[in-house]
Structures are given as C-alpha cells and as structure tokens.
Design a protein around this motif. Sequence first.
Motif, PDB file in Angstrom:
ATOM      1  N   MET A 100      68.401  71.772  16.402  1.00  0.00           N
ATOM      2  CA  MET A 100      68.035  70.582  15.214  1.00  0.00           C
ATOM      3  C   MET A 100      66.820  70.027  15.601  1.00  0.00           C
ATOM      4  SD  MET A 100      67.762  66.864  15.644  1.00  0.00           S
ATOM      5  CE  MET A 100      68.464  66.642  17.416  1.00  0.00           C
ATOM      6  N   ALA A 101      66.600  69.901  17.249  1.00  0.00           N
ATOM      7  CA  ALA A 101      65.169  69.657  17.714  1.00  0.00           C
ATOM      8  C   ALA A 101      64.173  70.634  17.459  1.00  0.00           C
ATOM      9  CB  ALA A 101      65.268  69.390  19.332  1.00  0.00           C
ATOM     10  N   ILE A 102      64.279  71.766  17.382  1.00  0.00           N
ATOM     11  CA  ILE A 102      63.136  72.997  16.824  1.00  0.00           C
ATOM     12  C   ILE A 102      63.102  72.539  15.125  1.00  0.00           C
ATOM     13  CG2 ILE A 102      62.573  75.264  16.462  1.00  0.00           C
ATOM     14  CD1 ILE A 102      64.270  75.747  18.919  1.00  0.00           C
ATOM     15  N   ILE A 103      63.829  72.451  14.483  1.00  0.00           N
ATOM     16  CA  ILE A 103      63.823  72.333  12.912  1.00  0.00           C
ATOM     17  C   ILE A 103      63.047  70.913  12.898  1.00  0.00           C
ATOM     18  CG2 ILE A 103      65.013  71.740  10.741  1.00  0.00           C
ATOM     19  CD1 ILE A 103      67.213  73.664  11.932  1.00  0.00           C
ATOM     20  N   MET A 104      63.448  69.731  13.333  1.00  0.00           N
ATOM     21  CA  MET A 104      62.982  68.675  13.195  1.00  0.00           C
ATOM     22  C   MET A 104      61.589  68.113  13.752  1.00  0.00           C
ATOM     23  SD  MET A 104      64.585  67.296  10.723  1.00  0.00           S
ATOM     24  CE  MET A 104      63.873  65.530  10.822  1.00  0.00           C
ATOM     25  N   PHE A 105      61.331  68.618  14.952  1.00  0.00           N
ATOM     26  CA  PHE A 105      60.327  68.168  15.812  1.00  0.00           C
ATOM     27  C   PHE A 105      59.264  69.135  16.229  1.00  0.00           C
ATOM     28  CE2 PHE A 105      63.806  65.405  16.862  1.00  0.00           C
ATOM     29  CZ  PHE A 105      63.529  64.475  16.080  1.00  0.00           C
ATOM     30  N   ALA A 106      59.367  70.458  15.788  1.00  0.00           N
ATOM     31  CA  ALA A 106      58.328  71.500  15.874  1.00  0.00           C
ATOM     32  C   ALA A 106      57.294  70.983  15.292  1.00  0.00           C
ATOM     33  CB  ALA A 106      59.097  73.048  15.763  1.00  0.00           C
ATOM     34  N   PRO A 107      55.963  71.304  16.040  1.00  0.00           N
ATOM     35  CA  PRO A 107      54.819  71.001  15.386  1.00  0.00           C
ATOM     36  C   PRO A 107      54.442  71.896  14.386  1.00  0.00           C
ATOM     37  CG  PRO A 107      54.255  72.004  17.449  1.00  0.00           C
ATOM     38  CD  PRO A 107      55.691  71.935  17.412  1.00  0.00           C
ATOM     39  N   ARG A 108      53.917  71.491  13.026  1.00  0.00           N
ATOM     40  CA  ARG A 108      53.940  72.308  11.849  1.00  0.00           C
ATOM     41  C   ARG A 108      52.497  72.069  11.313  1.00  0.00           C
ATOM     42  NH1 ARG A 108      59.290  71.270  11.545  1.00  0.00           N
ATOM     43  NH2 ARG A 108      60.554  72.931  10.734  1.00  0.00           N
ATOM     44  N   GLY A 109      51.759  73.354  11.349  1.00  0.00           N
ATOM     45  CA  GLY A 109      50.294  73.139  10.781  1.00  0.00           C
ATOM     46  C   GLY A 109      50.359  72.980   9.089  1.00  0.00           C
ATOM     47  N   GLY A 110      49.156  72.502   8.759  1.00  0.00           N
ATOM     48  CA  GLY A 110      48.995  72.461   7.688  1.00  0.00           C
ATOM     49  C   GLY A 110      49.565  71.410   6.656  1.00  0.00           C
TER      50      GLY A 110
END
Length: 110
Positions: A100-110
Amino acid sequence: MVARTLALFIVAALCEIGGAWLVWQGVREHRGLLWVGAGVVALGLYGFAATLQTDGDFGRILAAYGGIFVAGSIAWGMVADGYRPDRFDVAGAAVCLAGMAIIMFAPRGG
C-alpha cells in the motif's frame, strides 16, 4: 496528504470490514435483518469514503486500499472475535501494508 490518505483508508476499512461483519453476524449468527441492514448501509458508506481520496486513479486507490483491508481485517477479528493471528498472518499483513505504501507514496515522475 499522507495523513488524509491514511485517515480515509481507515474510515473506508471501518465501513467495509464493519459492514461485512454485521452482515455475517446477521446471517451466520442469526442476529436478524436489522444487523444485515446496518451492514448494507456501512458497505454503502465504504464506497463513498474511497471517492474522497485526493488521487483520482480508481485502480490505484482500490489496489492500495487492499493492503489496509487485509491488515484491518486481521485487527477487526482480534478485537471483535478474539482471533489470534499467527506469525504468517502478521507477516502477510505487513507485506500488504508495505505494498500500500509503495503504491500510494512512491515518488512518481512526470
């Protein structure tokens, strides 16, 4: 944003897990239609809780919420039914929360 996201996931979990538990109690434990009806209302409220998330991607929200649902279900069982999770239940819930933490809070570019 993180606090709001987590708070809404907790509200959603209380509505969904609580609603399912109420239906279970009404049907499986023969507590009656009032319990079932309360469960149906709570399950409907769950649907609204998810729509309040700031992220607009339905698939991402529901996928991430799955981690909260898994951990919350185990916690609900402990509190409401005296369920005692074993180490594999705890490890599995931890993996789901990490997902859940990876899906919601991982930094995403662009």
